[in-house]
Design an enzyme around this catalytic site. Structure first.
Site, short mmCIF file in Angstrom:
data_model
loop_
_atom_site.label_atom_id
_atom_site.label_comp_id
_atom_site.label_asym_id
_atom_site.label_seq_id
_atom_site.Cartn_x
_atom_site.Cartn_y
_atom_site.Cartn_z
N CYS A 123 0.91 -1.28 0.12
CA CYS A 123 0.08 0.09 0.01
C CYS A 123 0.67 1.23 -0.05
CB CYS A 123 -0.87 -0.06 1.09
SG CYS A 123 -0.18 -0.05 2.79
N LYS A 196 -6.74 -8.59 11.60
CA LYS A 196 -6.46 -6.78 11.18
C LYS A 196 -7.74 -6.30 10.70
CE LYS A 196 -4.07 -3.69 8.39
NZ LYS A 196 -2.64 -3.43 7.39
N LYS A 249 -4.88 -6.24 15.45
CA LYS A 249 -4.82 -4.82 15.13
C LYS A 249 -6.07 -4.31 14.80
CE LYS A 249 -2.41 -1.85 11.78
NZ LYS A 249 -1.46 -1.52 10.69
N SER A 275 -1.85 3.90 15.45
CA SER A 275 -1.74 5.14 15.43
C SER A 275 -2.72 6.08 15.91
CB SER A 275 -1.53 5.70 13.62
OG SER A 275 -2.39 5.46 13.18
#
Length: 326
Positions: A123, A196, A249, A275
């Site tokens: 990505c 994820k 995640k 983040s």
């Protein structure tokens, strides 16, 4: 009158020393993996606006950061690359002279004992921002696997200690395992982003890695946040395909999932404290609304308590310092 005598559970909380003796979950700096964003160019140290104290670093600035990580006793870094040029098939991801490959060589030469984990995805390198090959607006699974294998092998050649594929394509673990083995890297472990979710908590990362999708979203390959049993299916699949670690995640909003995974697999479980989780804490701390040290250490401890053996976190350097103060 009842014969029941109430329990005095407070007895074991009477002093700092006693509390430490009976503490069930121990957070330590050896648990941490520190993510680093490496960008092509020279003399670059760009603070990420949505992630205070986190930077995009060019190769000539990288070792300064790594030296600090090593000095704090953090055992591992996770490398993300930001190339100068992107294309439809993410060529920079599997270029032997790509940014992550060059960063890996540099770090391993300077600090051979530091464990370098390479993020294995497309990505950051595709001009459309998706994690695989696209046809129209559809992300193609099997053609993407071929490029992910090339990326993993290239990263292993550069000296990566662990390959961490984060793309969520079906079959990505077994494809990479077979590709690494065929290239002579049968001893390189795979730290799979097994579970994820398609999460809103990734927003600041996309600023850091310049990897936002240019169309659509990633919900056809990342998981629905409402699903629990699907996480166990994904984890079981990656175990069968040859993963050596399993990542969950995001971490903070998925502690229940982390415990489910830990209870159902025998592999080490890794939490990714992502983040958005980091940025919310930093923003609140900068406004004086919370005690940053206490919040961060409590949050990271909750991840270990939920089953994490290791924690990927942007708080790693601060947390390592705070743990030394105890």
């Amino acid at each position: 009158m009842s014969n029941y005598h109430f329990r005095r559970n407070r007895r074991l909380r009477n002093s700092t020393t006693l509390r430490s003796m009976v503490r069930e979950t121990i957070l330590q700096k050896e648990d941490f993996i520190y993510p680093i964003f490496v960008i092509e160019g020279e003399d670059i140290k760009n603070e990420i606006s949505s992630m205070p104290d986190i930077f995009q670093l060019s190769l000539d600035k990288l070792l300064e950061e790594v030296e600090e990580v090593v000095s704090l006793g953090i055992p591992s870094v996770l490398l993300f690359g930001i190339p100068a040029e992107k294309d439809a098939v993410g060529t920079g991801a599997y270029d032997d002279e790509g940014i992550v490959q060059l960063a890996t060589k540099l770090v391993k030469q300077a600090y051979p004992d530091l464990v370098v984990i390479a993020d294995t995805c497309l990505c950051e390198y595709t001009d459309h921002g998706h994690c695989g090959v696209v046809h129209g607006e559809k992300v193609l699974n099997d053609p993407s696997l071929e490029l992910l294998v090339q990326t993993a092998v290239s990263q292993a050649k550069a000296g990566a200690d662990i390959i961490a594929p984060s793309n969520m394509m079906d079959g990505f673990v077994i494809a990479i395992r077979q590709g690494l083995d065929a290239a002579g890297f049968e001893d390189i472990p795979i730290m799979s982003y097994a579970v994820k979710y398609a999460s809103a908590y990734y927003g600041p990362f996309r600023d850091a890695a310049d990897s936002a999708p240019q169309f659509g979203d990633r919900k056809t390959y990342q998981m629905d946040p409402a699903n629990r049993m699907e996480a166990l299916r994904e984890a079981e699949t990656d175990v069968l395909e040859g993963a050596d670690f399993l990542i969950v995640k995001p971490a903070l909003s998925y502690l229940d999932i982390m415990r489910d995974v830990k209870n159902n697999v025998l592999l080490p479980v890794v939490a990714y404290n992502v983040s958005g989780e980091y940025s919310m804490v930093k923003a609140a701390a900068q406004n004086g609304w919370i005690n940053e040290k206490q919040i961060v250490l409590e949050t990271l401890t909750s991840m270990k308590r939920a089953g994490a053996d290791l924690i990927m976190t942007y708080h790693a350097k601060d947390a390592a310092r705070w743990l030394e103060e105890k």
